[in-house]
Design a protein around this motif. Structure first.
Motif, PDB file in Angstrom:
ATOM      1  N   GLU A   1      57.740  49.242  21.779  1.00 36.36           N
ATOM      2  CA  GLU A   1      57.943  48.013  22.534  1.00 36.36           C
ATOM      3  C   GLU A   1      57.405  48.161  23.959  1.00 36.36           C
ATOM      4  O   GLU A   1      56.793  47.256  24.512  1.00 36.36           O
TER       5      GLU A   1
ATOM      6  N   ARG B   1      43.442  39.576  33.962  1.00 36.56           N
ATOM      7  CA  ARG B   1      43.294  38.138  34.200  1.00 36.56           C
ATOM      8  C   ARG B   1      43.382  37.820  35.691  1.00 36.56           C
ATOM      9  O   ARG B   1      42.630  36.999  36.226  1.00 36.56           O
ATOM     10  N   PHE B   2      44.336  38.485  36.349  1.00 37.69           N
ATOM     11  CA  PHE B   2      44.510  38.252  37.784  1.00 37.69           C
ATOM     12  C   PHE B   2      43.230  38.618  38.541  1.00 37.69           C
ATOM     13  O   PHE B   2      42.771  37.880  39.420  1.00 37.69           O
TER      14      PHE B   2
ATOM     15  N   VAL C   1      51.641  42.190  39.754  1.00 39.67           N
ATOM     16  CA  VAL C   1      50.693  42.918  38.900  1.00 39.67           C
ATOM     17  C   VAL C   1      50.117  44.133  39.627  1.00 39.67           C
ATOM     18  O   VAL C   1      49.082  44.678  39.250  1.00 39.67           O
TER      19      VAL C   1
ATOM     20  N   GLY D   1      50.563  44.133  27.540  1.00 39.04           N
ATOM     21  CA  GLY D   1      50.630  42.748  28.004  1.00 39.04           C
ATOM     22  C   GLY D   1      50.416  42.666  29.503  1.00 39.04           C
ATOM     23  O   GLY D   1      49.677  41.808  30.002  1.00 39.04           O
ATOM     24  N   MET D   2      51.061  43.576  30.233  1.00 37.29           N
ATOM     25  CA  MET D   2      50.919  43.561  31.694  1.00 37.29           C
ATOM     26  C   MET D   2      49.493  43.917  32.110  1.00 37.29           C
ATOM     27  O   MET D   2      48.957  43.363  33.079  1.00 37.29           O
TER      28      MET D   2
ATOM     29  N   ARG E   1      46.836  43.282  30.408  1.00 35.00           N
ATOM     30  CA  ARG E   1      46.018  42.102  30.127  1.00 35.00           C
ATOM     31  C   ARG E   1      46.161  41.083  31.266  1.00 35.00           C
ATOM     32  O   ARG E   1      45.183  40.503  31.727  1.00 35.00           O
ATOM     33  N   LEU E   2      47.403  40.934  31.742  1.00 38.19           N
ATOM     34  CA  LEU E   2      47.618  39.987  32.834  1.00 38.19           C
ATOM     35  C   LEU E   2      46.959  40.458  34.125  1.00 38.19           C
ATOM     36  O   LEU E   2      46.442  39.663  34.904  1.00 38.19           O
ATOM     37  N   LYS E   3      46.992  41.758  34.320  1.00 41.51           N
ATOM     38  CA  LYS E   3      46.368  42.318  35.516  1.00 41.51           C
ATOM     39  C   LYS E   3      44.864  42.031  35.507  1.00 41.51           C
ATOM     40  O   LYS E   3      44.281  41.644  36.528  1.00 41.51           O
TER      41      LYS E   3
ATOM     42  N   PHE F   1      54.562  46.039  25.953  1.00 42.05           N
ATOM     43  CA  PHE F   1      54.767  45.459  27.283  1.00 42.05           C
ATOM     44  C   PHE F   1      53.670  45.912  28.247  1.00 42.05           C
ATOM     45  O   PHE F   1      53.102  45.109  28.982  1.00 42.05           O
TER      46      PHE F   1
END
Lengths: 324, 127
Positions: free
Chosen positions: B2, B16-17, B62, B9-10, B12-14, B6
């Motif tokens: 898990e 994107r940012f 992020v 996912g973070m 991936r967001l980083k 996570f």
């Protein structure tokens, strides 16, 4: 919990989905504007908690918060402002609009986990107690629940300017302290002979009496920036802008005059004569969350002691008069 | 398992940012030029404030704490001085763009060269 997050930045919503999915047994739905969020809330009473951004086009977070408080089933739903706006005027506006807590972006995952945990406990407790709101004769609302009313127990008062629930006030003081926003001071007022009054009237009459005192307090504090909450045992705790700039004896006299003018009666027609005392004020300084909350306790203790002292002084006066 | 999901996912967001930040940086450069013209539209300062607000609200979460703090300081300054001090706004915006550039350069080195590769290199990147 079933959480609704409202933010015009899709990135924040995605970030919240990732984090909230990781930190607890929560489900998250999202809206990118206030009107969209309000439409989702009108559809069904299905959210236990609302996370609200402050700065959004069309409707800002404060406007959304005020609007959702009028929706069926959302008058007690915890609202957490989740915003990059860190100035005090925004924090004040959020709590005055009915927010329960205020978290600054960028948020720490651990902080969000803790705050949502606390909110979850609040939601469970309110649900277990069957908390609802009842209208008072003065046109305001007060919370009632399944448990018998105890004197020490705080209850919620709605629709009076500047008056919030005690959980929100605790979060407000913690927020000011953590954010090093030190321009405010805390004091309390306490109704004298409160035990006697509590025994004298029905529980609902007692609540109506407290609501009337809240109204008088709000009117007396008037245009001053303040936030107040009922803390139980006939005491209100107040946070005002500025440090010890009040003439407290004059304020207490004005408040007592405002209370007398309300001509309070119990439902059987008995006139309720009550007076309040004001305790010492303390300035909000940097303190850990727990110590910041101690300020509230100290304020209430000081007001209660002053109430006892004032009554004793009055008794002594009458005794001296009777024996002279 | 898990935790890995996570972290992924973070990361991936980083990513994107970072991609979004390049666009935001370019837009802020354009707006800085606009603000230096005589009688710039009020919407220019508002858009700068809005972009900085978004950076301030997300960068720290992020891993780009300093970038977010710089954005917040400039955002608050603009909010408090938008109507009165155009020259000062341009100055603080320039200062922010300097900070932003320092973040852009090392980030660029870590950007994947194509859609399907290089993302794992971003996972541990914090500033």
């Amino acid at each position: 919990m079933r959480i609704l997050a409202v933010d015009d930045d899709p990135f924040i919503l995605e970030l919240l989905k990732e984090i909230i999915g990781h930190i607890g047994d929560h489900t998250l739905e999202t809206a990118e504007s206030g009107p969209e969020a309000l439409a989702m809330m009108r559809e069904a009473n299905r959210f236990d908690c609302v996370l609200l951004d402050f700065q959004m086009p069309v409707m800002n977070g404060v406007e959304v918060c005020r609007a959702l408080r009028t929706l069926d089933g959302y008058d007690q739903t915890p609202v957490v402002m989740l915003t990059a706006m860190s100035e005090k005027r925004y924090i004040d506006a959020a709590f005055l609009a009915g927010a329960t807590d205020y978290i600054n972006k960028p948020f720490e995952i651990s902080d969000l986990r803790v705050r949502l945990g606390v909110i979850g406990s609040l939601v469970d407790a309110r649900r277990d107690n069957g908390m609802t709101f009842s209208a008072t004769p003065s046109g305001h609302r007060t919370s009632t629940d399944n448990a018998p009313l105890a004197l020490h127990k705080p209850f919620e008062i709605r629709d009076i300017d500047g008056v919030v629930d005690v959980v929100a006030l605790e979060n407000y003081v913690s927020k000011l302290s953590r954010s090093r926003l030190f321009g405010s001071s805390v004091f309390a007022i306490s109704i004298r002979r409160i035990e006697q009054l509590f025994m004298q009237v029905t529980p609902f009459d007692f609540q109506c009496m407290i609501v009337d005192v809240a109204e008088a307090l709000s009117d007396t504090l008037g245009e001053r920036n303040f936030i107040a909450a009922y803390a139980g045992s006939g005491s209100f705790v107040c946070v005002v802008e500025g440090a010890k700039i009040y003439n407290y004896p004059e304020f207490t006299d004005s408040l007592n005059l405002a209370i007398q003018r309300l001509e309070m009666h119990s439902s059987d027609g008995t006139r309720l004569r009550l007076r309040v005392s004001t305790g010492q004020a303390s300035r909000i300084m940097w303190q850990s969350g727990t110590t910041a909350l101690d300020l509230l306790s100290h304020a209430v203790n000081s007001a209660e002691q002053e109430a006892v002292r004032a009554e004793k002084q009055l008794d002594d006066f009458w005794y001296a008069g009777a024996t002279a | 398992m898990e935790a890995n999901a996570f972290d992924a996912g973070m990361s991936r967001l980083k990513k994107r940012f970072v991609q979004t930040h390049y666009e935001r940086h370019d837009r802020l450069e354009d707006l800085a030029v606009t603000l230096q013209q005589p009688n710039p539209p009020a919407s220019a300062a508002q858009e700068v404030e809005s972009i900085l607000h978004k950076i301030a609200g997300t960068a720290g979460s992020v891993g780009f704490k300093e970038l977010g703090e710089a954005a917040q300081q400039v955002e608050v300054f603009i909010r408090d001085h938008a109507a009165s001090n155009q020259a000062a706004i341009v100055k603080v915006l320039d200062a922010f763009l300097d900070v932003s550039l320092e973040f852009c350069d090392p980030i660029e080195k870590l950007m994947p060269q194509s859609a399907g590769d290089g993302f794992s290199a971003m996972a541990g990147t914090t500033h």
